[in-house]
Design a protein around this motif. Structure first.
Motif, PDB file in Angstrom:
ATOM      1  N   ASP A 147       1.712 -24.339  -4.607  1.00 58.36           N
ATOM      2  CA  ASP A 147       2.145 -24.749  -3.263  1.00 58.36           C
ATOM      3  C   ASP A 147       3.405 -23.997  -2.838  1.00 58.36           C
ATOM      4  O   ASP A 147       3.495 -23.487  -1.712  1.00 58.36           O
ATOM      5  N   GLU A 148       4.391 -23.922  -3.765  1.00 57.94           N
ATOM      6  CA  GLU A 148       5.611 -23.166  -3.467  1.00 57.94           C
ATOM      7  C   GLU A 148       5.308 -21.687  -3.275  1.00 57.94           C
ATOM      8  O   GLU A 148       5.883 -21.025  -2.403  1.00 57.94           O
ATOM      9  N   GLU A 202       2.513 -20.306  -2.149  1.00 59.49           N
ATOM     10  CA  GLU A 202       1.880 -20.057  -0.854  1.00 59.49           C
ATOM     11  C   GLU A 202       2.885 -20.146   0.279  1.00 59.49           C
ATOM     12  O   GLU A 202       2.843 -19.357   1.225  1.00 59.49           O
ATOM     13  N   LYS A 203       3.818 -21.076   0.176  1.00 59.31           N
ATOM     14  CA  LYS A 203       4.832 -21.235   1.216  1.00 59.31           C
ATOM     15  C   LYS A 203       5.652 -19.963   1.390  1.00 59.31           C
ATOM     16  O   LYS A 203       5.858 -19.481   2.512  1.00 59.31           O
ATOM     17  N   GLN A 259      -7.096 -19.469  -5.972  1.00 54.86           N
ATOM     18  CA  GLN A 259      -7.592 -20.626  -5.219  1.00 54.86           C
ATOM     19  C   GLN A 259      -9.096 -20.531  -4.965  1.00 54.86           C
ATOM     20  O   GLN A 259      -9.655 -21.404  -4.284  1.00 54.86           O
TER      21      GLN A 259
END
Length: 829
Positions: A567-568, A570-571, A597
């Motif tokens: 998540d980090e 991709e951000k 993914q």
């Protein structure tokens, strides 16, 4: 007069000749006696001066050794917190993934790195990394230690050069001028040397002011926070080694000027030429060295360029011939993807950007706050930003030119600053990194020297004014009739004598200020080095200073990606992509994230963009090959893996995934070779041990299989695959109860591991725990609906229990997956 050596017996004849000449001009016999006594007295002073020189030479060496010992300890203490800092930025491809540094021999390999690496076209730096690797592999301690030691050597060279230059700059006696023309003390006639000048020289030489000031400046230069990038960032050994060669070249050329004609001068000139050639093999910035030597000679030795070339013809020819070495290297275009005006920068864009960058260098030299390890790729096109910077730099250049016509020795420091920055700020544009603090490594010397000169002048003026106000008799002129105890007339106090008294009275104040500057710089640098503790801290600091640096954002994303913080990752990756979607590094990073993914179409687009922009980008080639393998096309995957291995044949991950593709194609022996090659490069790759163990078990090589499985478990105690494989091995041996314990551990770690449930079902079946076996078979087929073995064994177990309808459904499922599977047809019949 002796030409070069001190010949004491000839002094009497020299005195006699002088006496005879002066006797002809004397108007009386008493005048002749007085002149004779004065000349004899001066001759004795000259002998004493020679003794002073010999003593001073010994003292100079002792001072030098003490200075380098003390300064070296201080410098090592300040940089001690980078000794275990990890590789960052270009260190990965220049050292970790560079196949040419794996061995010293053959030299044709270790000295010639692949194109577009930071060490490409810099053979001696590449060789030094090969030596590091031979001594300690990829242990970062050795690499950092070598960088620090080179920095210490450079500091000692700077101190030695500054000592010489300060004497040239600050000593104005005729004796010092004669030394700069290769004359010895014996070459100065006693009647041409005033006793006051001789005493001033002896006093200046003995008190060591120049030595102290030189070491202070050298230590201040080496401790300055602006130098931290050059020392702590391993790949910037290119700058360190080039600087060493430049300083040695200048040092040898100065001594060649001072040496007597013949062998000594030839040896010094040869050493200067060899050092210059050495530097050309370290970094392209060395191109300015021959020009710097000529400028130094013009400023400190001979103002006539024509006479200079007559005196130092062979030295200059040798130095400028070294340009041929650099030209031969550049013919191969070793870094064509990062250097040149054809990569998106116009000449005007680069000039305006460099105006801002050089001004930034100047501000960081004075106030080293806001340092940044990577400013990214940017352009300064706003006139309101770059034009004031241009005015400032133009003013400094004009000031340097104005000083040139009044005091060349002072003007040299301005020339030093502009000359060293010229290659990377004008005709050799570094497009991928238009600004880098390491480029101030040598130019910083001139800034600190000029600031120190200005501060000392201001201090002297302030202290002199204070002394005049407090004691009016301190600088009161002496009467022309004042005499000493011997009856000799005292000379008037000169400005130098006044300055000496002021400096003596106020030297403690200067010492305090100097120590404060050294301690402050040392603490700031030690604190600055903390950003190199990890890649994440380094790039987080870069992001803080340059928030629009897409390279920093992309690298932070990849750090999160490797730590499985998706998540980090991709951000940060999306931010980088929004800033610069055409950056092939960002495209490749985003493609690898989408691959993880399982968003294959997006991953393919990003990876293909990166490969089209950089066909030799190994990470993108490996990722695209992995994509094809995951989509069931191992043959096409091998094409990309082989292309990636041409770039780096030893890369562990690429060899590992190539082994997976080869195993799917049934080329088991080649797969084993690929796994073993991956382990040679990365012995801690547990997955490779697991795969080798599975192959060994399929060949009934159970001891070898168990060895690989146990090793995989040691490397990764939380590996579900390793636990499951050991359980499978025990199942194969018939140790079903113990096998169940290992497989249950694997399922506890990863409940979705279908193979573990399959092996557990087999163990339950052999132990007679039929109902539990059926449950595990069903879980296995739910997790992996295309598992032929799971459906087949479940059908066989159900048939033995008389559940024919359910068994028939299982066999039909097998035939849906593989219509040619004969055992399923047999069971249905």
């Amino acid at each position: 007069m002796c030409p070069s050596e001190v010949c004491l017996p000839d002094q009497q004849s020299l005195v006699g000749k002088t006496n005879g000449t002066m006797a002809k001009k004397a108007k009386s016999r008493s005048q002749l006696k007085n002149v004779s006594k004065e000349s004899t007295y001066d001759s004795a002073d000259l002998r004493n001066e020679v003794d002073h020189q010999r003593i001073a030479a010994v003292q100079g060496w002792k001072t030098f050794l003490v200075g380098i010992a003390v300064s070296g300890v201080v410098l090592c203490a300040v940089y001690s917190n980078v000794l275990n800092s990890p590789f960052i930025f270009d260190d990965h491809n220049s050292i970790e993934e560079n196949p040419t540094v794996r061995s010293i021999f053959p030299l044709s390999q270790s000295m010639w790195a692949p194109k577009d690496l930071s060490v490409a076209g810099r053979p001696l730096v590449s060789l030094s990394f090969a030596m590091n690797y031979t001594a300690g592999g990829l242990n970062v301690f050795g690499y950092h230690l070598v960088n620090i030691l080179i920095h210490v050597c450079n500091m000692a060279l700077v101190a030695s050069l500054l000592h010489t230059v300060l004497q040239y700059t600050l000593k104005t006696s005729r004796f010092a001028q004669s030394l700069s023309r290769n004359r010895d003390a014996s070459a100065i006639s006693s009647h041409s040397l005033k006793r006051s000048e001789l005493e001033a020289y002896v006093r200046t030489w003995s008190n060591g002011r120049f030595i102290i000031l030189a070491w202070f400046l050298a230590l201040l230069w080496s401790l300055h926070p602006l130098q931290s990038e050059t020392v702590a960032y391993v790949t910037q050994r290119t700058e360190l080694m080039m600087a060493w060669a430049l300083l040695v070249t200048l040092y040898c050329s100065i001594h060649a000027w001072q040496a007597s004609a013949g062998t000594p001068r030839f040896l010094w000139q040869a050493a200067a030429i060899l050092a210059c050639a050495f530097g050309m093999l370290c970094k392209e910035s060395m191109v300015v060295t021959p020009v710097l030597v000529v400028l130094f000679d013009l400023c400190f030795h001979e103002p006539s360029l024509k006479k200079l070339f007559e005196k130092r013809t062979w030295l200059y020819l040798g130095l400028f011939a070294c340009w041929g070495i650099l030209a031969a290297i550049l013919v191969f275009n070793p870094r064509g993807q990062s250097v040149g005006f054809s990569l998106g920068y116009s000449s005007w864009d680069y000039i305006t950007t460099q105006c801002w960058a050089i001004t930034k260098y100047l501000s960081l030299s004075i106030i080293p706050i806001g340092l940044c390890g990577d400013y990214g790729v940017f352009k300064v096109q706003d006139p309101s930003v770059w034009f004031p910077c241009f005015i400032l730099l133009a003013s400094l250049a004009c000031l340097t030119l104005w000083i040139w016509f009044r005091n060349r020795r002072l003007a040299f420091w301005g020339l030093w600053f502009f000359a060293i920055l010229a290659p990377t700020s004008s005709f050799v544009p570094i497009i991928t990194e238009p600004m880098a603090e390491r480029r101030m490594y040598l130019p910083l010397i001139s800034i600190l020297v000029l600031l120190t000169f200005a501060f000392i002048q201001l201090w002297n003026w302030a202290t002199s004014s204070s002394q005049r106000n407090g004691d009016s008799s301190y600088l009161s002129p002496q009467s022309s009739g004042d005499k000493n105890l011997a009856g000799e007339r005292l000379p008037l106090q000169s400005d130098t004598q006044v300055e000496d008294r002021v400096m003596t009275n106020y030297s403690w104040g200067l010492i305090f200020v100097g120590l404060f500057a050294l301690i402050g710089c040392g603490l700031l640098t030690h604190f600055r080095n903390r950003v190199y503790a990890s890649e994440l801290t380094f790039w987080t600091e870069v992001k803080k200073i340059a928030p629009k640096n897409d390279r920093a954002l992309g690298t932070i994303a990849m750090i999160h990606f490797r730590a499985e913080r998706y998540d980090e990752a991709e951000k940060e990756m999306v931010k980088a992509f929004e800033i610069e979607p055409r950056n092939f590094l960002t495209q490749a990073f985003l493609g690898r994230l989408r691959l993880r993914q399982h968003r294959y179409q997006e991953a393919r687009e990003h990876l293909e963009f990166a490969i089209n922009a950089s066909p030799q980008y190994r990470e993108a080639l490996t990722a695209l090959g992995t994509l094809h393998w995951e989509q069931g096309d191992p043959t096409k995957a091998l094409l990309f893996f082989d292309r990636a291995l041409k770039v780096n044949p030893n890369h562990a991950l690429t060899n590992y995934v190539r082994g997976l593709a080869l195993g799917d194609l049934g080329r088991v022996d080649e797969a084993v070779a690929a796994y073993e090659k991956a382990l040679r490069e990365d012995p801690k790759m547990s997955d490779a041990h697991n795969n080798l163990g599975e192959i060994a078990m399929s060949r009934s090589q159970l001891p070898e299989a168990e060895q690989h499985f146990r090793r995989a478990l040691e490397l990764d105690p939380k590996s579900a695959i390793a636990h499951a494989n050991i359980g499978g091995l025990l199942n194969h041996r018939g140790d079903y109860t113990e096998a169940v314990e290992w497989i249950q551990k694997a399922i506890a770690i990863d409940p979705k591991k279908a193979d573990a449930h399959y092996n557990l079902a087999m163990c339950y079946e052999m132990l007679g725990r039929t109902s539990e076996a059926i449950v595990e078979y069903q879980i296995c087929t739910d997790l992996n609906p295309r598992d032929v073995g799971g459906w087949m064994d479940l059908g066989m177990l159900l048939r033995r229990q008389g559940k024919n309808t359910e068994a028939k459904n299982c066999f039909n499922k097998v035939l849906e997956i593989d219509p040619s599977f004969a055992p399923a047809h047999t069971q249905l019949q």
